[in-house]
Design an enzyme around this catalytic site. Sequence first.
Site, PDB file in Angstrom:
ATOM      1  N   PHE A 303      82.993  66.852  83.809  1.00  0.00           N
ATOM      2  CA  PHE A 303      82.494  66.859  82.660  1.00  0.00           C
ATOM      3  C   PHE A 303      83.221  67.488  81.520  1.00  0.00           C
ATOM      4  O   PHE A 303      83.421  68.698  81.909  1.00  0.00           O
ATOM      5  CB  PHE A 303      81.023  67.107  82.551  1.00  0.00           C
ATOM      6  CG  PHE A 303      80.147  66.023  83.420  1.00  0.00           C
ATOM      7  CD1 PHE A 303      79.636  64.983  82.978  1.00  0.00           C
ATOM      8  CD2 PHE A 303      79.964  66.550  85.179  1.00  0.00           C
ATOM      9  CE1 PHE A 303      78.586  63.876  83.677  1.00  0.00           C
ATOM     10  CE2 PHE A 303      79.317  65.425  85.595  1.00  0.00           C
ATOM     11  CZ  PHE A 303      78.817  64.306  85.108  1.00  0.00           C
ATOM     12  N   ASP A 304      83.206  67.163  80.268  1.00  0.00           N
ATOM     13  CA  ASP A 304      83.534  67.857  79.078  1.00  0.00           C
ATOM     14  C   ASP A 304      82.162  68.357  78.681  1.00  0.00           C
ATOM     15  O   ASP A 304      81.086  68.145  79.110  1.00  0.00           O
ATOM     16  CB  ASP A 304      83.904  66.903  77.926  1.00  0.00           C
ATOM     17  CG  ASP A 304      83.806  67.721  76.338  1.00  0.00           C
ATOM     18  OD1 ASP A 304      84.578  68.673  76.470  1.00  0.00           O
ATOM     19  OD2 ASP A 304      83.436  66.801  75.426  1.00  0.00           O
ATOM     20  N   LYS A 305      82.149  69.591  77.896  1.00  0.00           N
ATOM     21  CA  LYS A 305      80.959  70.271  77.656  1.00  0.00           C
ATOM     22  C   LYS A 305      80.291  69.815  76.012  1.00  0.00           C
ATOM     23  O   LYS A 305      79.291  68.962  76.132  1.00  0.00           O
ATOM     24  CB  LYS A 305      81.168  71.847  77.377  1.00  0.00           C
ATOM     25  CG  LYS A 305      79.684  72.525  76.976  1.00  0.00           C
ATOM     26  CD  LYS A 305      80.064  73.979  76.991  1.00  0.00           C
ATOM     27  CE  LYS A 305      80.381  74.384  75.624  1.00  0.00           C
ATOM     28  NZ  LYS A 305      79.540  74.019  74.470  1.00  0.00           N
ATOM     29  N   ASP A 631      85.097  70.166  72.081  1.00  0.00           N
ATOM     30  CA  ASP A 631      85.459  71.209  72.693  1.00  0.00           C
ATOM     31  C   ASP A 631      86.585  72.065  71.955  1.00  0.00           C
ATOM     32  O   ASP A 631      87.631  72.425  72.549  1.00  0.00           O
ATOM     33  CB  ASP A 631      85.813  71.032  74.082  1.00  0.00           C
ATOM     34  CG  ASP A 631      84.673  71.119  75.029  1.00  0.00           C
ATOM     35  OD1 ASP A 631      83.627  71.696  74.588  1.00  0.00           O
ATOM     36  OD2 ASP A 631      84.949  70.625  76.269  1.00  0.00           O
TER      37      ASP A 631
END
Length: 635
Positions: A303-305, A631
Amino acid sequence: MTRFPLVSATLFVGVGVAVLLLSGQPAAAQLAASGYALAVAVFRAVTMVRGLFHGRLGIDLLAVAAIGSTVAVGEYIASLIVVLMLTGGEALEDFAHGRATKELRALLDRSPRTAHRETPGLPPEDIPVADVVPGDFLLVRPAETVPVDGTLASEAGTFDEAALTGESLPVERVLGDRLLSGTVNGADAIRMRATATASNSQYSQIVALVQEAAASRAPMVRLADRYAVPFTLFAFALAGVAWFLSQDPARFAQVLVVATPCPLLIAAPVAFLAGTSRAAHAGIIIKNAGTLEQLSRVRTAVFDKTGTLTSGHPTLLHVEIATGAEGTLTEDRLLQLAASAEQYSSHVLAGSVIEAAAARGLTLLPAENASEHATDGVSADCGRYTVIVGKPAFVRARTSGFQTVDLVSGQLGIYIGVDGRYVGALVMSDPLRANAVDTLAALRRLGVSETVLLTGDASSTAEHIADEAGITRFIADCLPVDKVNEVAALSLRPVMMVGDGVNDAPVLAAADVGIAMGAKGSTAASESADVVLMLDDLSRVATAVDIGQHTIRVAKASIWTGIILSVVLMIAASLGMVPAVAGALLQEVVDLATILNALRALGGRRASRISPPALIVASSGPVPPQIRSSDRGYS
C-alpha cells in the site's frame, strides 16, 4: 429465426421428420434427417479446419464425428439432436454472454452521443459529442448525461454519479466544480464548460477499459481450450475400444454423442465475463480477464500511504515559527507564503495548504519561476520572497538555521524556507481511512498473508500508520524508484500494489496486480494499473480480491463439472447403458447445467460483502479538480 438460422432450420427439419414418421414414412424421415445432418456436418468441418489455427479442435471434430457415426448406424433422430445441440450451443452461449456482460453493456449503452453547444446569440446546437472541444459551453438538460469532462458554469446542480463511482446518492456541485462525463444531470438544466474532448473524458476511458477487458482472454480460458485436445483423444479411444469389444458400431456412435464438450469451451469465458461484469457493478474496472486469476492468488498486498491508506486530505493543526524568525514573520504570513508557492503544485498536500490559507482568509501572492521537485518539494518566487517548501532534507539543503519540528505519531510537517533561511513548518495530520483496518482484516481472511507499507514519509509517521492499520511491515523515505525495487524484491507472490497519484504509476505497472484509486487519483496511475477503483473506497480492494477468487472457483468448477459428467456418460455409453437418442438429450442437460453454473460468477457469497453500506457512503465525496500525485512525504 434470422439471428440463429441453423437452430431454426434444425427445428423445422425436426418437425418435418416427426410428420413423416407419424404419416408412416420412416424411410423418407431417415433420408431427410440424415441428409440435413450430413450437410451441417460438412459445414462444421470447414469451421473445424479454421478452429485448428486457434487451438479449438475438440468441439467441432467430436461433433462432426458424432453426426457422421449416428447417420452411419441409422440413429438419425440422435443425429438431429446432436445438430440441435451443436447449433443451439451458439444460442446458449449468446444468452450466457449477454447475462454475463449485462453491467458492461449498460456502460456502453450510456455513452453520450450528442451535446448541445451554446453560441452567443443563437439557440443551442446539437452536435456529435466527438465534435466538442475544450472551451465549448454546453447545455445539459434535465436527466441527460454529461457528454464530456468539464466545469459547472451554473450556480449549482445535482448529479447522479452512480455509473462512475457506484455511489447511489446524488451529489451536489456548485459553480466551478468539476463535472465528469457519464454522470446524469438532475431535475434542472445546467450550463457547463468543456475541459476535454470526448475521447479524453472519464467515461470514454472507462468504456475503453471495459471493451479491453471483454476482449481479453484469460489464462484459465486458454487452459480450457487446451483441455479439448486430450478430451477428444480420450473420447475417440474409448469409443474405439467399446466398438472393438462389443463388435457393435452403434456403440462407437453412442460414446461420441455424449462426448461433445460444449461446456469445456463456453463455461470458462462466461465465468470470466460474469466476474468482470460483477466487478464493474461494484465500481471496480478490471482491464483484462487475466487479472482476475492474478487477484485470486494474491499473497502480498503493498500500500501507498497518502490518499490510499489515509484520506489524502490532511488538515492543518498549527503553524510553528522557527526560533529567531518570530519577530519577522507571523503565522498567517508564513502560511500565505507556503500556500502561494504551492498553488501550481499537483501534490495532494499542496491542496491542503491552499485550503488552510483560504480558511484563514489569506490572499495568495503571484508565484513566478515555480519548480516542483518530484517527491521532495517546491520552490517559487512569491512577491519579493524566494520560498522553499517541502521535506526536511529538501529544505535543509537549501536553507541555513534548519530546525527539526517535534511531531507526535500521525502528524506530518511541511518545512518552509524564505530567502535561504529556515523560517518554520506547518504541522498537519492525515488520519487513517475509517475502513482501512477492516479492509486489511478482510484481505487476511482472503489469504493475503503479507502486507507492506511503502511511503515517502519519515519512519515515525510510517510506523504509526502501519501499526494503526495492522500492516506487517513498512518501508519509509521511498522515492518512486525505491518503491519499484522493493516490490520487485518481494518473494511471496503474486504481489498486489494499491496506490494513487503520478508517483505510484511506475510501481503499479511493476507489481503483478496494480490497483489505482482512480476516483481521485491521477490519470497516469489509472493507466498504469490493472484495476481501477471508481469509488474512493479502500474496501473495494478486498472486494476485488474476493471477486477474483469467486470467479476462479466458479470457472474451475464449471470446467471440471463438464468434463466429469461427460466422462461418466461416455463410460456408461461404452457399456451400452445409454442409447444414442438418450445420450444426446443427456448431453444437452450437461451443457445447460454447466453454463448456468458459470453464471454464478455474477453473484457472490454473502460473506464477501466487505464493507457496510454506511462506510461506503461516508467515504464518497467531491472529486478534486487537480491532478494529484502522492507521498511527497513532508514529515
